[in-house]
Design a protein around this motif. Structure first.
Motif, mmCIF file in Angstrom:
data_model
loop_
_atom_site.group_PDB
_atom_site.id
_atom_site.type_symbol
_atom_site.label_atom_id
_atom_site.label_comp_id
_atom_site.label_asym_id
_atom_site.label_seq_id
_atom_site.Cartn_x
_atom_site.Cartn_y
_atom_site.Cartn_z
ATOM 1 N N LEU A 135 0.715 -1.270 -0.025
ATOM 2 C CA LEU A 135 -0.044 0.163 -0.065
ATOM 3 C C LEU A 135 0.866 1.279 -0.025
ATOM 4 N N GLU A 136 1.905 1.318 0.741
ATOM 5 C CA GLU A 136 2.762 2.470 0.811
ATOM 6 C C GLU A 136 3.481 2.598 -0.650
ATOM 7 N N HIS A 137 4.066 1.627 -1.334
ATOM 8 C CA HIS A 137 4.381 1.604 -2.757
ATOM 9 C C HIS A 137 3.396 2.127 -3.714
ATOM 10 N N ALA A 138 2.316 1.815 -3.352
ATOM 11 C CA ALA A 138 1.084 2.177 -4.556
ATOM 12 C C ALA A 138 0.678 3.650 -4.035
ATOM 13 N N GLU A 139 0.852 4.257 -2.864
ATOM 14 C CA GLU A 139 0.678 5.498 -2.831
ATOM 15 C C GLU A 139 1.718 6.319 -3.326
ATOM 16 N N ARG A 140 3.184 5.790 -3.131
ATOM 17 C CA ARG A 140 4.310 6.647 -3.802
ATOM 18 C C ARG A 140 3.885 6.829 -5.226
ATOM 19 N N LEU A 141 3.538 5.521 -5.833
ATOM 20 C CA LEU A 141 3.291 5.404 -7.402
ATOM 21 C C LEU A 141 2.099 6.439 -7.685
ATOM 22 N N ARG A 142 1.170 6.634 -7.071
ATOM 23 C CA ARG A 142 0.011 7.353 -7.262
ATOM 24 C C ARG A 142 0.507 8.736 -7.473
ATOM 25 N N ALA A 143 1.097 9.240 -6.199
ATOM 26 C CA ALA A 143 1.686 10.611 -6.122
ATOM 27 C C ALA A 143 2.604 10.982 -7.309
ATOM 28 N N ALA A 144 3.618 9.945 -7.621
ATOM 29 C CA ALA A 144 4.435 10.415 -8.564
ATOM 30 C C ALA A 144 4.091 10.456 -9.955
ATOM 31 N N VAL A 145 2.820 9.774 -10.273
ATOM 32 C CA VAL A 145 2.059 9.700 -11.596
ATOM 33 C C VAL A 145 1.520 11.054 -11.672
ATOM 34 N N GLN A 146 0.688 11.584 -10.624
ATOM 35 C CA GLN A 146 0.258 12.836 -10.624
ATOM 36 C C GLN A 146 1.124 13.835 -10.674
ATOM 37 N N ALA A 147 2.216 13.585 -10.542
ATOM 38 C CA ALA A 147 3.369 14.890 -10.360
ATOM 39 C C ALA A 147 3.925 14.922 -11.894
ATOM 40 N N LEU A 148 3.628 14.006 -13.005
ATOM 41 C CA LEU A 148 4.187 13.874 -14.270
ATOM 42 C C LEU A 148 3.855 15.120 -15.036
ATOM 43 N N GLU A 149 4.770 15.473 -15.761
ATOM 44 C CA GLU A 149 4.759 16.684 -16.661
ATOM 45 C C GLU A 149 4.746 16.304 -18.214
ATOM 46 N N PHE A 150 4.248 16.870 -18.880
ATOM 47 C CA PHE A 150 4.390 16.687 -20.452
ATOM 48 C C PHE A 150 4.833 18.056 -21.097
ATOM 49 N N PRO A 151 6.286 18.196 -21.607
ATOM 50 C CA PRO A 151 6.650 19.511 -21.956
ATOM 51 C C PRO A 151 5.674 19.651 -23.317
ATOM 52 N N GLU A 152 5.476 18.683 -24.024
ATOM 53 C CA GLU A 152 4.912 19.216 -25.400
ATOM 54 C C GLU A 152 3.312 19.353 -25.301
ATOM 55 N N VAL A 153 2.633 19.018 -23.954
ATOM 56 C CA VAL A 153 1.471 19.343 -23.757
ATOM 57 C C VAL A 153 1.301 19.766 -22.470
ATOM 58 N N PRO A 154 1.785 21.026 -22.212
ATOM 59 C CA PRO A 154 1.756 21.629 -20.856
ATOM 60 C C PRO A 154 0.506 21.502 -20.036
ATOM 61 N N GLU A 155 -0.551 21.444 -20.717
ATOM 62 C CA GLU A 155 -1.703 21.574 -19.757
ATOM 63 C C GLU A 155 -2.322 20.111 -19.368
ATOM 64 N N LEU A 156 -1.516 19.314 -20.014
ATOM 65 C CA LEU A 156 -1.980 17.666 -19.584
ATOM 66 C C LEU A 156 -1.413 17.431 -18.330
ATOM 67 N N SER A 157 -2.104 16.677 -17.366
ATOM 68 C CA SER A 157 -1.903 16.137 -16.053
ATOM 69 C C SER A 157 -2.695 14.860 -16.050
ATOM 70 N N ILE A 158 -2.084 13.668 -15.627
ATOM 71 C CA ILE A 158 -2.852 12.503 -15.312
ATOM 72 C C ILE A 158 -2.818 12.165 -13.999
ATOM 73 N N SER A 159 -3.813 11.089 -13.785
ATOM 74 C CA SER A 159 -3.584 10.636 -12.533
ATOM 75 C C SER A 159 -4.202 8.831 -12.776
ATOM 76 N N ILE A 160 -3.997 8.136 -11.770
ATOM 77 C CA ILE A 160 -4.199 6.670 -12.019
ATOM 78 C C ILE A 160 -5.217 6.276 -10.791
ATOM 79 N N SER A 161 -6.007 5.211 -10.929
ATOM 80 C CA SER A 161 -6.726 4.549 -9.844
ATOM 81 C C SER A 161 -6.217 3.025 -9.798
ATOM 82 N N LEU A 162 -6.076 2.613 -8.549
ATOM 83 C CA LEU A 162 -5.244 1.665 -8.167
ATOM 84 C C LEU A 162 -6.144 0.649 -7.533
ATOM 85 N N GLY A 163 -6.252 -0.707 -7.650
ATOM 86 C CA GLY A 163 -6.820 -1.743 -6.895
ATOM 87 C C GLY A 163 -5.761 -2.608 -6.120
#
Length: 329
Positions: free
Chosen positions: A257-285
């Protein structure tokens, strides 16, 4: 062909052959190789031309036997080398197709020379055979070594292709399932810790529709990289299809669960320079193995947890406690 001239020439000298035999030796061993090479290079079908050249080579080898009075060692060497060349070419059945021409050449030249036979091979003849025996064997061995190495490289590439998802680099579904089953078997035999993490990208279809599938592919690759950077190396990372990924972790639920939470936060922090307005998130089971269940049951339990995460607001983790496995329908 040049090496062939040495033992044949020594035997022709011993049998006091006439000028026709020496002329044939010069044409066959010194002129014919260059003519054959030019013929193949200039042909519209070099492969077919070279196959025909091989057949002519065998007929030439057969023609030398009567000229040498069937001297045993050089005759055996010529027949062996000529046949080995056909086998080494890799052309199916070429050595068999070469046999009639070889036999006809033996018969035709034998009729002209009277089929004289002198099998004994003196020391000089034996020494003259050594270069072609040694060099030809090494050349064929080197060629086979290159072919074996090439096949090994291709097999490794094929194995990698079957193991890896070509887009994201994580395990393909079939390979991931094999590895996950081993972890599940270990859990069931030894009570080793194990958890399954099922995740997908929130609103991925909208990302594809709005920004194109190229950007969608970039998002999938970025998620796969984050998985590799954030989750333990001991985890078995795979792609089930589309935007759905799965990780089998040899960890208890609390650590997973701790690793899953770190992954969720790391994905939410992703940036895409070619599409600055794009941000993504994930759901996990997240799910431990069901009691007595197989991999399919384990995936279904994790999928139920993912379903709750998606319908509970997305960008979150839901976990499932161990449940008794239910028969698949």
């Amino acid at each position: 062909m040049g090496l062939t001239a040495l033992p044949v020439g020594v035997v022709l000298h011993d049998v006091q052959a006439g000028w026709l035999a020496w002329t044939w030796l010069g044409l066959s061993c010194l002129a014919w190789p260059h003519l054959a090479y030019a013929w193949a290079r200039r042909s519209q079908d070099p492969y077919g031309a070279e196959a025909r050249n091989f057949l002519i080579d065998s007929a030439i080898a057969g023609s030398f036997l009567p000229l040498m009075h069937f001297n045993l060692l050089p005759s055996a060497v010529l027949l062996t080398v000529a046949t080995a060349d056909k086998v080494n070419s890799g052309v199916p059945g070429l050595w068999l197709r070469a046999l009639p021409g070889m036999v006809l050449a033996v018969l035709a030249v034998g009729l002209l020379t009277g089929f004289e036979v002198d099998l004994a091979s003196r020391t000089g003849v034996i020494l003259a055979c050594l270069p072609i025996m040694t060099i030809h064997t090494l050349a064929v061995s080197a060629n086979l070594y290159r072919l074996v190495r090439r096949v090994q490289d291709q097999n490794r590439q094929l194995a990698l292709m079957t193991r890896r998802d070509s887009l994201t680099g994580v395990d393909s579904r079939s390979h991931w399932e094999d590895q996950a089953r081993k972890l599940l078997d270990q859990h069931q035999r030894e009570a080793a810790p194990a958890c399954l993490l099922l995740l997908d990208i929130d609103h991925f279809k909208t990302i594809n529709d709005r920004h194109g599938h190229g950007v969608g592919d970039d998002v999938l690759r970025a998620l796969a990289r984050r998985m590799g950077e954030t989750l333990p190396a001991s985890g078995i990372h795979g792609r089930l299809g589309g935007d759905e990924f799965v990780v089998a972790l040899p960890l208890p639920v609390t650590e997973a669960l701790e690793h899953a939470e770190r992954l969720r936060a790391a994905v939410q922090a992703l940036e895409f320079p070619e599409v600055p307005e794009l941000s993504i998130s994930i759901s996990l089971g997240l799910a431990p193995p069901p009691h007595g269940g197989d991999l399919r049951a384990w995936l279904e339990v994790a999928d139920h947890a993912l379903y709750r995460a998606k319908h509970g607001g997305r960008n979150r983790i839901e976990r499932t406690e161990p449940l008794a496995a239910t028969p698949a329908t």
